[in-house]
Enzyme design. Sequence first.
Site, mmCIF file in Angstrom:
data_model
loop_
_atom_site.group_PDB
_atom_site.id
_atom_site.type_symbol
_atom_site.label_atom_id
_atom_site.label_comp_id
_atom_site.label_asym_id
_atom_site.label_seq_id
_atom_site.Cartn_x
_atom_site.Cartn_y
_atom_site.Cartn_z
ATOM 1 N N GLY A 15 0.948 2.110 -1.589
ATOM 2 C CA GLY A 15 1.716 0.911 -1.896
ATOM 3 C C GLY A 15 1.387 0.404 -3.281
ATOM 4 O O GLY A 15 0.320 0.725 -3.829
ATOM 5 N N CYS A 58 -7.512 -0.478 -3.043
ATOM 6 C CA CYS A 58 -6.447 -1.003 -3.901
ATOM 7 C C CYS A 58 -6.516 -0.281 -5.243
ATOM 8 O O CYS A 58 -7.601 -0.114 -5.803
ATOM 9 C CB CYS A 58 -6.650 -2.503 -4.090
ATOM 10 S SG CYS A 58 -5.418 -3.281 -5.137
ATOM 11 N N LEU A 59 -5.354 0.126 -5.747
ATOM 12 C CA LEU A 59 -5.327 0.813 -7.048
ATOM 13 C C LEU A 59 -5.840 -0.098 -8.166
ATOM 14 O O LEU A 59 -6.268 0.393 -9.212
ATOM 15 C CB LEU A 59 -3.905 1.291 -7.366
ATOM 16 C CG LEU A 59 -3.376 2.422 -6.467
ATOM 17 C CD1 LEU A 59 -1.917 2.715 -6.791
ATOM 18 C CD2 LEU A 59 -4.209 3.684 -6.593
ATOM 19 N N GLN A 104 0.728 -5.551 -10.176
ATOM 20 C CA GLN A 104 -0.239 -4.492 -10.505
ATOM 21 C C GLN A 104 0.168 -3.689 -11.740
ATOM 22 O O GLN A 104 -0.647 -2.991 -12.322
ATOM 23 C CB GLN A 104 -0.416 -3.532 -9.317
ATOM 24 C CG GLN A 104 -1.103 -4.191 -8.125
ATOM 25 C CD GLN A 104 -1.311 -3.201 -7.009
ATOM 26 O OE1 GLN A 104 -0.423 -2.977 -6.203
ATOM 27 N NE2 GLN A 104 -2.473 -2.577 -6.970
ATOM 28 N N HIS A 107 -1.074 -6.183 2.736
ATOM 29 C CA HIS A 107 -1.809 -6.002 1.484
ATOM 30 C C HIS A 107 -0.892 -6.218 0.270
ATOM 31 O O HIS A 107 -1.241 -6.953 -0.660
ATOM 32 C CB HIS A 107 -2.416 -4.592 1.474
ATOM 33 C CG HIS A 107 -3.166 -4.252 0.223
ATOM 34 N ND1 HIS A 107 -4.533 -4.072 0.200
ATOM 35 C CD2 HIS A 107 -2.748 -4.043 -1.049
ATOM 36 C CE1 HIS A 107 -4.913 -3.795 -1.051
ATOM 37 N NE2 HIS A 107 -3.847 -3.757 -1.817
ATOM 38 N N GLU A 108 0.286 -5.597 0.311
ATOM 39 C CA GLU A 108 1.190 -5.688 -0.851
ATOM 40 C C GLU A 108 1.798 -7.081 -0.986
ATOM 41 O O GLU A 108 1.943 -7.587 -2.091
ATOM 42 C CB GLU A 108 2.291 -4.626 -0.762
ATOM 43 C CG GLU A 108 1.807 -3.180 -0.698
ATOM 44 C CD GLU A 108 0.791 -2.803 -1.768
ATOM 45 O OE1 GLU A 108 0.805 -3.402 -2.863
ATOM 46 O OE2 GLU A 108 -0.058 -1.934 -1.491
ATOM 47 N N HIS A 139 -0.446 -9.453 -2.696
ATOM 48 C CA HIS A 139 -0.453 -9.336 -4.164
ATOM 49 C C HIS A 139 0.551 -10.288 -4.811
ATOM 50 O O HIS A 139 0.329 -10.777 -5.911
ATOM 51 C CB HIS A 139 -0.065 -7.909 -4.597
ATOM 52 C CG HIS A 139 -1.214 -6.943 -4.673
ATOM 53 N ND1 HIS A 139 -2.263 -7.111 -5.540
ATOM 54 C CD2 HIS A 139 -1.449 -5.787 -4.014
ATOM 55 C CE1 HIS A 139 -3.111 -6.085 -5.405
ATOM 56 N NE2 HIS A 139 -2.640 -5.266 -4.473
#
Length: 163
Positions: A46, A88-89, A51, A130-131, A134
């Site tokens: 995701g 997380c990226l 991000q 999670h997304e 953000h």
Amino acid sequence: MAIRQIREIGDEILTKQCKEVKKMSLRTRILIGDMLETMYDRSGVGLAAPQVGILKQIVVIDVGDGPIVLINPEIIETSGEQTGEEGCLSVPGKWGIVTRPNRVKVRALNQEMEPVELEGEGLLARAFCHEIDHLSGQLYVDKAEDGLHDVTYEDDGDEETEE
Ligand code: ZN
């Protein structure tokens, strides 16, 4: 399409509230294509627009069943509970234990700006939470139950999945 640079923890853009998308534009279409390409390039499941430095309410997700694009998503229903690893990226090389609902229903717009409702269970439910976090400037690190751990890479080169 192009791979975009991923913003990392400490960058204040990751702490900001994202703006609602009012209409689809060529610029936004390109952004969505780039977000998908960037997510696949980094083996993520995701990615949220902040991000890649854009404060718009857009997320892309693929937990292995094909790409999902959500515009202005909101969680409208949750049930159950799951506790598991999350990465997380934007927080490279780390993971933590986070408790999330096990089933999540989301209302959003698709790329054609049509209303959709999607339901996810397990990993997909976790990715939705999670997304969407953000988009209001929240990172999983504040929900990690016993802090952050270092990712250790196995000899076979398998990487952890990150969102
Ligand atoms: Zn993330």
